[in-house]
Scaffold this motif. Structure first.
Motif, PDB file in Angstrom:
ATOM      1  N   THR A 180       3.485  12.045  -8.505  1.00  0.00           N
ATOM      2  CA  THR A 180       4.398  11.350  -9.413  1.00  0.00           C
ATOM      3  C   THR A 180       5.266  10.319  -8.692  1.00  0.00           C
ATOM      4  OG1 THR A 180       6.026  13.134  -9.211  1.00  0.00           O
ATOM      5  CG2 THR A 180       4.465  13.268 -11.060  1.00  0.00           C
ATOM      6  N   ALA A 181       5.636  10.588  -7.453  1.00  0.00           N
ATOM      7  CA  ALA A 181       6.469   9.637  -6.701  1.00  0.00           C
ATOM      8  C   ALA A 181       5.675   8.373  -6.371  1.00  0.00           C
ATOM      9  CB  ALA A 181       6.998  10.284  -5.425  1.00  0.00           C
ATOM     10  N   GLY A 182       4.467   8.553  -5.867  1.00  0.00           N
ATOM     11  CA  GLY A 182       3.629   7.393  -5.554  1.00  0.00           C
ATOM     12  C   GLY A 182       3.322   6.562  -6.787  1.00  0.00           C
ATOM     13  N   LYS A 183       3.037   7.230  -7.899  1.00  0.00           N
ATOM     14  CA  LYS A 183       2.758   6.528  -9.154  1.00  0.00           C
ATOM     15  C   LYS A 183       4.000   5.783  -9.632  1.00  0.00           C
ATOM     16  CE  LYS A 183       0.628   5.400 -12.983  1.00  0.00           C
ATOM     17  NZ  LYS A 183       0.336   3.982 -13.031  1.00  0.00           N
ATOM     18  N   ALA A 184       5.168   6.405  -9.523  1.00  0.00           N
ATOM     19  CA  ALA A 184       6.413   5.736  -9.924  1.00  0.00           C
ATOM     20  C   ALA A 184       6.645   4.481  -9.090  1.00  0.00           C
ATOM     21  CB  ALA A 184       7.594   6.689  -9.796  1.00  0.00           C
ATOM     22  N   LEU A 185       6.395   4.569  -7.780  1.00  0.00           N
ATOM     23  CA  LEU A 185       6.551   3.395  -6.917  1.00  0.00           C
ATOM     24  C   LEU A 185       5.554   2.300  -7.293  1.00  0.00           C
ATOM     25  CD1 LEU A 185       7.178   5.158  -3.514  1.00  0.00           C
ATOM     26  CD2 LEU A 185       8.823   3.757  -4.793  1.00  0.00           C
ATOM     27  N   ARG A 212      -0.156  18.000  -3.167  1.00  0.00           N
ATOM     28  CA  ARG A 212      -0.392  17.076  -4.279  1.00  0.00           C
ATOM     29  C   ARG A 212      -1.716  16.345  -4.139  1.00  0.00           C
ATOM     30  NH1 ARG A 212       5.402  14.295  -4.220  1.00  0.00           N
ATOM     31  NH2 ARG A 212       6.605  16.114  -4.815  1.00  0.00           N
ATOM     32  N   SER A 213      -2.350  16.151  -5.280  1.00  0.00           N
ATOM     33  CA  SER A 213      -3.522  15.279  -5.356  1.00  0.00           C
ATOM     34  C   SER A 213      -3.042  13.919  -5.858  1.00  0.00           C
ATOM     35  CB  SER A 213      -4.554  15.858  -6.325  1.00  0.00           C
ATOM     36  OG  SER A 213      -4.045  15.793  -7.653  1.00  0.00           O
ATOM     37  N   ILE A 214      -3.922  12.956  -5.925  1.00  0.00           N
ATOM     38  CA  ILE A 214      -3.543  11.639  -6.427  1.00  0.00           C
ATOM     39  C   ILE A 214      -3.033  11.732  -7.870  1.00  0.00           C
ATOM     40  CG2 ILE A 214      -5.826  10.934  -7.250  1.00  0.00           C
ATOM     41  CD1 ILE A 214      -3.559   8.596  -5.260  1.00  0.00           C
ATOM     42  N   ASP A 215      -3.614  12.633  -8.663  1.00  0.00           N
ATOM     43  CA  ASP A 215      -3.188  12.787 -10.055  1.00  0.00           C
ATOM     44  C   ASP A 215      -1.816  13.450 -10.174  1.00  0.00           C
ATOM     45  OD1 ASP A 215      -5.522  11.618 -11.007  1.00  0.00           O
ATOM     46  OD2 ASP A 215      -6.567  13.543 -11.098  1.00  0.00           O
ATOM     47  N   VAL A 220      -3.009   6.195  -1.730  1.00  0.00           N
ATOM     48  CA  VAL A 220      -3.777   7.358  -1.291  1.00  0.00           C
ATOM     49  C   VAL A 220      -2.844   8.536  -1.049  1.00  0.00           C
ATOM     50  CG1 VAL A 220      -5.581   5.943  -0.207  1.00  0.00           C
ATOM     51  CG2 VAL A 220      -3.660   6.763   1.165  1.00  0.00           C
ATOM     52  N   VAL A 221      -3.421   9.726  -1.018  1.00  0.00           N
ATOM     53  CA  VAL A 221      -2.693  10.941  -0.653  1.00  0.00           C
ATOM     54  C   VAL A 221      -3.389  11.531   0.556  1.00  0.00           C
ATOM     55  CG1 VAL A 221      -2.023  13.265  -1.364  1.00  0.00           C
ATOM     56  CG2 VAL A 221      -1.958  11.392  -3.023  1.00  0.00           C
ATOM     57  N   VAL A 222      -2.597  11.854   1.593  1.00  0.00           N
ATOM     58  CA  VAL A 222      -3.124  12.500   2.802  1.00  0.00           C
ATOM     59  C   VAL A 222      -2.311  13.768   3.067  1.00  0.00           C
ATOM     60  CG1 VAL A 222      -3.938  10.332   3.804  1.00  0.00           C
ATOM     61  CG2 VAL A 222      -1.646  11.153   4.366  1.00  0.00           C
ATOM     62  N   THR A 223      -2.880  14.679   3.855  1.00  0.00           N
ATOM     63  CA  THR A 223      -2.166  15.917   4.168  1.00  0.00           C
ATOM     64  C   THR A 223      -1.054  15.660   5.183  1.00  0.00           C
ATOM     65  OG1 THR A 223      -3.690  16.517   5.933  1.00  0.00           O
ATOM     66  CG2 THR A 223      -4.206  17.336   3.721  1.00  0.00           C
ATOM     67  N   ALA A 251       0.885  -1.163   0.000  1.00  0.00           N
ATOM     68  CA  ALA A 251       0.000   0.000   0.000  1.00  0.00           C
ATOM     69  C   ALA A 251       0.921   1.211   0.000  1.00  0.00           C
ATOM     70  CB  ALA A 251      -0.907   0.016   1.222  1.00  0.00           C
ATOM     71  N   ILE A 252       0.498   2.281  -0.671  1.00  0.00           N
ATOM     72  CA  ILE A 252       1.297   3.503  -0.749  1.00  0.00           C
ATOM     73  C   ILE A 252       0.492   4.643  -0.137  1.00  0.00           C
ATOM     74  CG2 ILE A 252       2.423   5.171  -2.270  1.00  0.00           C
ATOM     75  CD1 ILE A 252       2.785   2.840  -4.295  1.00  0.00           C
ATOM     76  N   VAL A 253       1.127   5.351   0.791  1.00  0.00           N
ATOM     77  CA  VAL A 253       0.519   6.526   1.420  1.00  0.00           C
ATOM     78  C   VAL A 253       1.429   7.716   1.125  1.00  0.00           C
ATOM     79  CG1 VAL A 253      -0.187   7.612   3.582  1.00  0.00           C
ATOM     80  CG2 VAL A 253      -0.505   5.132   3.271  1.00  0.00           C
ATOM     81  N   THR A 254       0.959   8.623   0.273  1.00  0.00           N
ATOM     82  CA  THR A 254       1.723   9.829  -0.029  1.00  0.00           C
ATOM     83  C   THR A 254       1.279  10.932   0.925  1.00  0.00           C
ATOM     84  OG1 THR A 254       2.064   9.232  -2.329  1.00  0.00           O
ATOM     85  CG2 THR A 254       2.247  11.572  -1.784  1.00  0.00           C
TER      86      THR A 254
END
Length: 183
Positions: free
Chosen positions: A42-47, A36-39, A62-65, A28-31
């Protein structure tokens, strides 16, 4: 009796003399980002792409603050899933006052696994001396019937990818050891 000792060479080419296949890790990836939004992640998508290239699965991204409690909740939620072995966080590991991912990680993990973070920094220092500014940590979270590694990675695509290169090959064995399979 003659005994031959070779320094730095493991017997059996580093194998332990048994046929053991480590499991494919599930992620699971937590940015962690205020900007940044999910779109735009770029780092989370690359992973996610690097995980897929290995033939492994990413169950969620997901992306959280940049908020300790929000990050901690997202890490705990992902780590407590029975289909996740490793939670990768992206971002929040630097020196900015809003960089609180290591604190959130420590808040929800029962023990630290310092060697992974040390390995990432050592690898990254060969690329840039700024790697020493990282506060990334790694820990283990134990749930009722779950166990997950939580690994903090940098928020930039370049640095996250470089850190992934440092650790990817040991992750299946780390998962195996976390489930009690031993060495």
């Amino acid at each position: 009796m003659d005994i031959k000792i070779e320094i730095g060479v493991e017997p059996n080419n580093g194998k332990h003399g048994h046929a053991h296949r480590d499991p494919d890790p599930r992620f699971a990836i937590v940015t962690c980002s205020d900007t940044r939004s999910i779109d735009e992640d770029t780092a989370g998508k690359a992973l996610e792409d690097l995980i897929s290239e290995k033939g492994w699965e990413c169950q969620s991204r997901v992306v959280v603050t940049d908020d300790v409690d929000e990050i901690a909740a997202a890490i705990a939620y992902a780590a407590d899933r029975d289909d996740v072995d490793i939670v990768l966080t992206c971002g929040g590991t630097g020196l900015s006052p809003r960089d609180v991912t290591p604190e959130a990680t420590r808040k929800v993990c029962q023990r630290e696994v310092p060697g992974i973070a040390e390995g990432m920094r050592t690898y990254s220092l060969k690329i840039t001396n700024r790697a020493m500014l990282s506060r990334a940590t790694c820990g283990q979270r134990f749930g009722n019937d779950t166990s997950a590694l939580v690994i903090n990675l940098p928020g930039s695509k370049k640095a996250a990818t470089e850190n992934w290169e440092a650790i990817a090959d040991v992750l299946p064995h780390a998962v195996s050891m976390s489930t009690g399979a031993g060495h």
